[in-house]
Every structure is written in structure tokens, then in C-alpha cells.
Design a protein around this motif. Sequence first.
Motif, PDB file in Angstrom:
ATOM      1  N   ALA A 116      19.463 -17.008 -22.086  1.00 27.19           N
ATOM      2  CA  ALA A 116      20.713 -17.236 -21.339  1.00 27.19           C
ATOM      3  C   ALA A 116      20.945 -18.722 -21.126  1.00 27.19           C
ATOM      4  O   ALA A 116      22.078 -19.213 -21.260  1.00 27.19           O
ATOM      5  CB  ALA A 116      20.651 -16.509 -19.999  1.00 27.19           C
ATOM      6  N   ALA A 117      19.877 -19.460 -20.811  1.00 26.68           N
ATOM      7  CA  ALA A 117      20.022 -20.906 -20.631  1.00 26.68           C
ATOM      8  C   ALA A 117      20.437 -21.572 -21.941  1.00 26.68           C
ATOM      9  O   ALA A 117      21.299 -22.464 -21.956  1.00 26.68           O
ATOM     10  CB  ALA A 117      18.709 -21.499 -20.116  1.00 26.68           C
ATOM     11  N   SER A 175       8.452 -11.471 -22.666  1.00 24.43           N
ATOM     12  CA  SER A 175       8.231 -12.899 -22.454  1.00 24.43           C
ATOM     13  C   SER A 175       8.602 -13.677 -23.709  1.00 24.43           C
ATOM     14  O   SER A 175       8.613 -13.137 -24.821  1.00 24.43           O
ATOM     15  CB  SER A 175       6.776 -13.171 -22.093  1.00 24.43           C
ATOM     16  OG  SER A 175       5.949 -13.040 -23.233  1.00 24.43           O
ATOM     17  N   ILE A 176       8.865 -14.964 -23.544  1.00 15.59           N
ATOM     18  CA  ILE A 176       9.208 -15.816 -24.685  1.00 15.59           C
ATOM     19  C   ILE A 176       8.019 -15.963 -25.621  1.00 15.59           C
ATOM     20  O   ILE A 176       8.184 -16.130 -26.837  1.00 15.59           O
ATOM     21  CB  ILE A 176       9.718 -17.198 -24.214  1.00 15.59           C
ATOM     22  CG1 ILE A 176      10.433 -17.931 -25.359  1.00 15.59           C
ATOM     23  CG2 ILE A 176       8.567 -18.025 -23.655  1.00 15.59           C
ATOM     24  CD1 ILE A 176      11.707 -17.259 -25.819  1.00 15.59           C
ATOM     25  N   VAL A 186      15.954 -27.363 -17.915  1.00 14.64           N
ATOM     26  CA  VAL A 186      16.159 -25.972 -17.511  1.00 14.64           C
ATOM     27  C   VAL A 186      14.945 -25.557 -16.680  1.00 14.64           C
ATOM     28  O   VAL A 186      13.823 -25.514 -17.189  1.00 14.64           O
ATOM     29  CB  VAL A 186      16.313 -25.049 -18.734  1.00 14.64           C
ATOM     30  CG1 VAL A 186      16.433 -23.590 -18.279  1.00 14.64           C
ATOM     31  CG2 VAL A 186      17.504 -25.451 -19.573  1.00 14.64           C
ATOM     32  N   ILE A 187      15.172 -25.259 -15.425  1.00 10.23           N
ATOM     33  CA  ILE A 187      14.079 -24.903 -14.524  1.00 10.23           C
ATOM     34  C   ILE A 187      14.044 -23.387 -14.379  1.00 10.23           C
ATOM     35  O   ILE A 187      15.003 -22.769 -13.917  1.00 10.23           O
ATOM     36  CB  ILE A 187      14.269 -25.569 -13.153  1.00 10.23           C
ATOM     37  CG1 ILE A 187      14.291 -27.092 -13.314  1.00 10.23           C
ATOM     38  CG2 ILE A 187      13.164 -25.148 -12.195  1.00 10.23           C
ATOM     39  CD1 ILE A 187      14.630 -27.835 -12.044  1.00 10.23           C
ATOM     40  N   MET A 188      12.942 -22.813 -14.806  1.00  4.57           N
ATOM     41  CA  MET A 188      12.759 -21.361 -14.742  1.00  4.57           C
ATOM     42  C   MET A 188      12.209 -21.001 -13.367  1.00  4.57           C
ATOM     43  O   MET A 188      11.077 -21.358 -13.026  1.00  4.57           O
ATOM     44  CB  MET A 188      11.802 -20.915 -15.841  1.00  4.57           C
ATOM     45  CG  MET A 188      12.224 -21.349 -17.244  1.00  4.57           C
ATOM     46  SD  MET A 188      13.739 -20.552 -17.775  1.00  4.57           S
ATOM     47  CE  MET A 188      13.117 -18.903 -18.033  1.00  4.57           C
ATOM     48  N   CYS A 189      13.024 -20.303 -12.581  1.00  5.97           N
ATOM     49  CA  CYS A 189      12.686 -20.102 -11.172  1.00  5.97           C
ATOM     50  C   CYS A 189      12.328 -18.655 -10.877  1.00  5.97           C
ATOM     51  O   CYS A 189      12.698 -18.113  -9.838  1.00  5.97           O
ATOM     52  CB  CYS A 189      13.862 -20.546 -10.311  1.00  5.97           C
ATOM     53  SG  CYS A 189      13.354 -21.133  -8.692  1.00  5.97           S
ATOM     54  N   ASP A 225      12.257 -10.942 -17.573  1.00  7.30           N
ATOM     55  CA  ASP A 225      11.162 -11.758 -18.095  1.00  7.30           C
ATOM     56  C   ASP A 225      11.710 -13.052 -18.719  1.00  7.30           C
ATOM     57  O   ASP A 225      12.911 -13.289 -18.761  1.00  7.30           O
ATOM     58  CB  ASP A 225      10.291 -10.993 -19.078  1.00  7.30           C
ATOM     59  CG  ASP A 225       8.801 -11.383 -18.978  1.00  7.30           C
ATOM     60  OD1 ASP A 225       8.531 -12.595 -18.791  1.00  7.30           O
ATOM     61  OD2 ASP A 225       7.942 -10.507 -19.065  1.00  7.30           O
ATOM     62  N   SER A 226      10.796 -13.884 -19.218  1.00  2.00           N
ATOM     63  CA  SER A 226      11.167 -15.247 -19.616  1.00  2.00           C
ATOM     64  C   SER A 226      12.003 -15.305 -20.889  1.00  2.00           C
ATOM     65  O   SER A 226      12.789 -16.233 -21.074  1.00  2.00           O
ATOM     66  CB  SER A 226       9.916 -16.112 -19.779  1.00  2.00           C
ATOM     67  OG  SER A 226       9.066 -15.590 -20.790  1.00  2.00           O
TER      68      SER A 226
END
Length: 732
Positions: A94-95, A241-242, A6-9, A87-88
Motif C-alpha cells: 500500500a505504501a 509477511s514481506i 515509510v514507517i511501519m507502525c 501483515d507486512s
Amino acid sequence: MKVYPVIMCGGAGSRLWPASRPGRPKQFLPLTGARSLFQETVLRVAPLAGEGDVVVVAGLGHADAIASELAAIGVDATILLEPEARDSGPAMAAAAAFIQRRDPDGVAAIIASDHHIPDADAFRAAVRTAAEEAARGRIVTLGVTPTWPSSAYGYICPESPGLSPVKRFVEKPDAATAARYLDDGFLWNSGNFIVSAAALLDELARHAPGIAEAARAALPADLSGGLVRLTDAFRSAPRISIDYAVMEKSDRTSVLPVDFEWSDVGAWDSVLATGAGHMGLHIGVDSINTLVRAADGMVVATLGVSNIAVIAESDAVLVCDLSRAQDVKVIVDRVKAEAPRHADVPAASEIAPFQRFGDWMRTAALPLWATLGTHADGAFVETLTLEGRAAETRRRARVQSRQIYVFARAGAQGWAGPWRERVERGLNRFLDGYVRADGAVRNALNTDGSVLDDAALLYEQAFALLALSAVHAAGIETARCEAQAAVMLERLLAERLPNGGWREGGDHPFQANANMHLFEAAQAWAARGVDPRWDDIADAVAELAMTRFIDADGGFLREFFDADWRPAPGEDGRLVEPGHQFEWSWLLSRHALARGDDRIMAAAKRLYVHGLRGVDPRRGVAVDELDDSLSIRSGRARLWPQTEWLRAALAMADLAEGSEREQRLAEARKAATALALYLQPNGTWRDKLEASGAFVDEPAPASSLYHIVGAFDQVCRAASDGLVPAAPTGLN
């Protein structure tokens, strides 16, 4: 167990202004080499996917950029689009919800899109080790073994050496505290997490239930296709954020120490530290430890300086002491307040690249080549210097044919200049000087008109036929054009090889290129409707392309073959040219439309995507050569592949709908911008751009105008169809 990278863009990268801005954040920049950070990340994590998907989470505004970047490296991914940034925490949720819907046991390797990790093998090995622990319900983060007491990174305190539970996470420290952390065995927090989708959603439900609920509600019912738009339910997720949502609260966190090279490339000092951040033309004298990035067409010179970064964009320049690299945000805040239009990427009008192209054709290129590019006897000049002076030692048939074609097409587009006279005189000179007694077209004349090379190459026959068809379409000397074409058709039918195709002269007798131009000429004559056998030739070349020229497994087109139309031995057989992927894509798509052939259309679309593999993201141009692994073999980039990229992109846009059409149009604008790099204001052009970013100093070859006009024809067609803005792109 399947791993889903999973690439956080997300992220803005404001400390990397003026290169990184909201409209072009740092992950899409080539900061550490020829590819963007995002592309490097994708290539690093794709082998982890196995049977799973690569997933990219990004905002709506970056959908086109991501799709284009993925196409350029030939990697498929599912793109989850957020309706707005939250935010993350919500992005990762969602991912995880997406993966769990697809695979209840799936493990997510959640990776930042903008980090520099040169040892891809070591990174993947670490992720696989962490995935085994994640499958047992742990949330594993990769902790990088520090090499110096950085105050730019967060830290992790492990409970014990090796893979172990996390004792605590700590924020970015001051320098003294960072030094103490190194002594105490702390690790840098890399921001990469490996966790099962189920475990992450469970922990979110415990510690931040609003995030988990919003993420699940935001998934649409249909998750098929490469683009998944999260619904407006995503907007209800708390913006957090996470780290704050889960990592600092959970008792299921572990850290795996890693010692590979890693950087978040967060500021210009870290870009310099990679050793690959320099870009453009820099002339440095007595300049030590400097980072220079110069925009295209610009030179940056430094004298007697040290420890600075000079970042020169087209609209803004930053000069920064590298010891203050972390403070660039202060500058950005001032720019937003005092010069706000420079806080983001300059707005590029969609109309501009196409309108400038039309203006240049009408006011510079065609007038120049219709005057200084011709001789009194109707012959056309082989090359013009950039000052507009003729430079030639021979006169090839292909130049005569191509220039006849160019001016015939200029007339069809409504150019008010002397196109008809140039066509008529050029045709007479061609038929009188280049056609042999047997009806074949000879290769070249001397400058005094005597025969230099009497060989009849397939390449020359193809371009002669293309020119004759354009003259015929213009209503000029139609009987002579038909008669000459008929003689040449009989020769072609007699010379067709038993196993298909036509042989060329020279060192590569069995090649795709000469057959491709015959394909173009046959299509043009078939459209004139004077002899149905032209359709037969077009069908024959198309079938040869589908069965021999195009690799059956890879879907890309090779250049050279043996007598049985198998790939030629050695490096010749491995050559793949991006420009020809585009050119064949355009020709095959036209043929597929004429025949209603879905198989050929699918091949044409795939060739276009393979052509994108040859677009260098750093310079924004299509390079000359790949090998059959679709890796760049030569970084040189000639003018003509840019024209074929533009023509094919617009043709593919015409065949697409929705987001795919927008993506192709965005690629067309990039191709027009790439082409503009080569075009000179006086109507000449540069032909060869070296990998270093410098153009070869040489005269402009007249034969390139055929490619330029081909691209311009497609621009005009796209404007008339409403694909591009209705700018004055035509020549009238």
C-alpha cells in the motif's frame, strides 16, 4: 530521485508485557529515553524526506496516537490507515502504491517504527547509499554486523563483502547455529528495506499478485491531506509477511552491511542493553544488572537480586529473569486465559478524568480554600501546606485578585458554597488595601496589612481588572467595579508605548506574559460592554502578538524582548514556554472568534501544536521550558501548564471536526490525566514536578487555583456543548 521514508507502525510487542499491550504497543512507549520509539524513528528518518513525504502505515485504532505523537515533535506525515491488519506484505504494498501514484520514480525507505538506532547520522548515510542502489531496481536491506550470536534475530548471508546480492535469508537460529553464522560472515536482518516503489510492486506482481492488486485497489481517488484511509479492498489482500511474499523469492535483493548500534528492542533484556530503559523511582540495594520500570506514584525496591526485570504498571507487575526475557509470551498467553482484562491496557473511561476533576473542585478544593485559605479580614492566604496550614510572609495583590476571580467563577458555575461572601469581603479588602491614591494597584502588603511593595506592575493591574470584571459579571458592587476599572483604563491608555504594548517592571520590562494577562482582562471587560476602548486594547495586544511576540518563521511565541519588541539578546530571547503557547492559543482563538479573523485563528491553532512539542511522552506532562529550536530546555513541569494544555485542547476540539476533533479530545484527556497527578485529595496540590519524576516538597500556592478554575470553566463549557460526556462536571 526522492526518498520517501515509510514507517511501519504495526506489531504488538507482546514480549514487553505489561508495558506493551495491543491498545498501547511498544512503538508508542518511551523505552530508550524520553521520547517513544516511534517519535525517535520519525526524527531519525524525517531528514531523508527532502521534498518527499514521511509516510506512516498503521491500523485505524492507532490513528489518534500517531497524530498526537507527531504533533508533539512537530513533524508532518501522511498516515495510511489500514482497515484491518494484513501483515507486512500488504502494508508495504500500500505504501509503494501510494508513493508511485505521487512519484513514479520515488524510492521508499521502509523502516520499522520500534527499533533503537542511536547514531541517526550513520543510519541516514546508510539509507542514502542504499537508495542509490535501489534506484537501479534492487531491493536493498540493511544487514547489521552482529556483536554476539543472538538467537533472537533472523540472519542474512551475503554473496560477498560490502554491498552485495543476498545469497539467502535464514530464520532465527539456535545459539550454536548463531555462533556458526557469525564465523561465516552472516549479518543480522534489521527488517529495514530500501526499494523503489515501482520495483517493489513489480516483484509483488511476480511473486504475490494478490497483494499488489489489493494494494492498488485500496488507494482512494483523493490522496490529499495528512490522513488517507485505505478502502475495504485492502481486506482482500493475502495475510503474509514481506519476507515470505517477496524477499525469499526475489533475485533482486541486496544487502548493505552496517556497523552502527541497532536493536529491535524486542524483549526486556534488549531494553536493559540500551542503557536507557529504566523508568520511575527505584531504590536498589545490592542489585546488579536489573531493569526496573515503576509506574507513576509507585516506588520499586530491590534487595540482593541480579539479572532480573521488574516492570510495574498500574494494574500488573512482571518479575522476570532476564535470561527468560524471550519467553514472556508464555506469560501473556496465561494472562489472556486467566486474567484477560490485564492482557490489554485498562479501559479508561472518557468520563472519568473530567468527572473526577469536577468532584475534586466541588468537594475538596473550593471548600478548603474558602475556609482555611481565607483570613477574617477578607484577605486570602498565599499558600497552604499539604496538611492545610497557612504559610505566608507577604500578601501579593495577584493572589487577592486571582482568588476573587476564582470564587466569582465558582458562583457562576453553581457552587453552593459561600462564594458570594468570599467575593464581597475579598473585594472590600482589595479596594481598601491594594489600590493606591492614584488608582493603580500596588504589588504587595505585609501580613499585618501594611504596605510592603508600592510598585504598580502591569501584571497586578491586569489581574485586578480580570477580578473586577468577574465580580461585575456576578452582579456584585457593579458601580464600584466600573469606577475602578475606568480609572485603570485611563492609566493604561496614557502608559501605552509608542510602538505598541505596555512596559512591565523588573528585569524583563518588555515581555509577552504581562501583556497576555492584560489581553485577557481587556477581553473580559469588552464582554461587559461598558466601554468600547477595552476592545481597542484587546485589538492592540492581539496585533502585537501577531507581529512581534510570535516568531514570523516558526509560528511559536517567545517570552522576552528588547525595547523595539525584537527578541531579547542571549538565552532570554530564546525562551519558549509550552504553557504560554497553550494560554495564548486559547486567548487568541477567542479573540479570532469575536473578530471573525482567520489569520489570528490560524496562528492560535499553530501555537497549540507548538505547545504539544513541550509534552514529555515519558511522564505525560507539559514541561516548563523549550528553546527556540523547540527542544526541551528544562524538564521541570509545573502544574499551571497542564491546566492551560487542558483548556486549549478543549477549545481546539470545539473548533475542529472529524478525526481532528477526536485527536484534540484525546489530548484533552491526556491533559486532564496530567493535571490529576498534581492534585491532592484534600484540595491542595503539588506545584513542581522535577525531571527525575519527584515532586518538590513545598506548600501549595493559592495563585494556581486561577489556572485550575480556568481549565475547569472550559471543561464545563465542553460538557454543555456535548464535546465531553455529560458527566456531573459542574459545581451545583
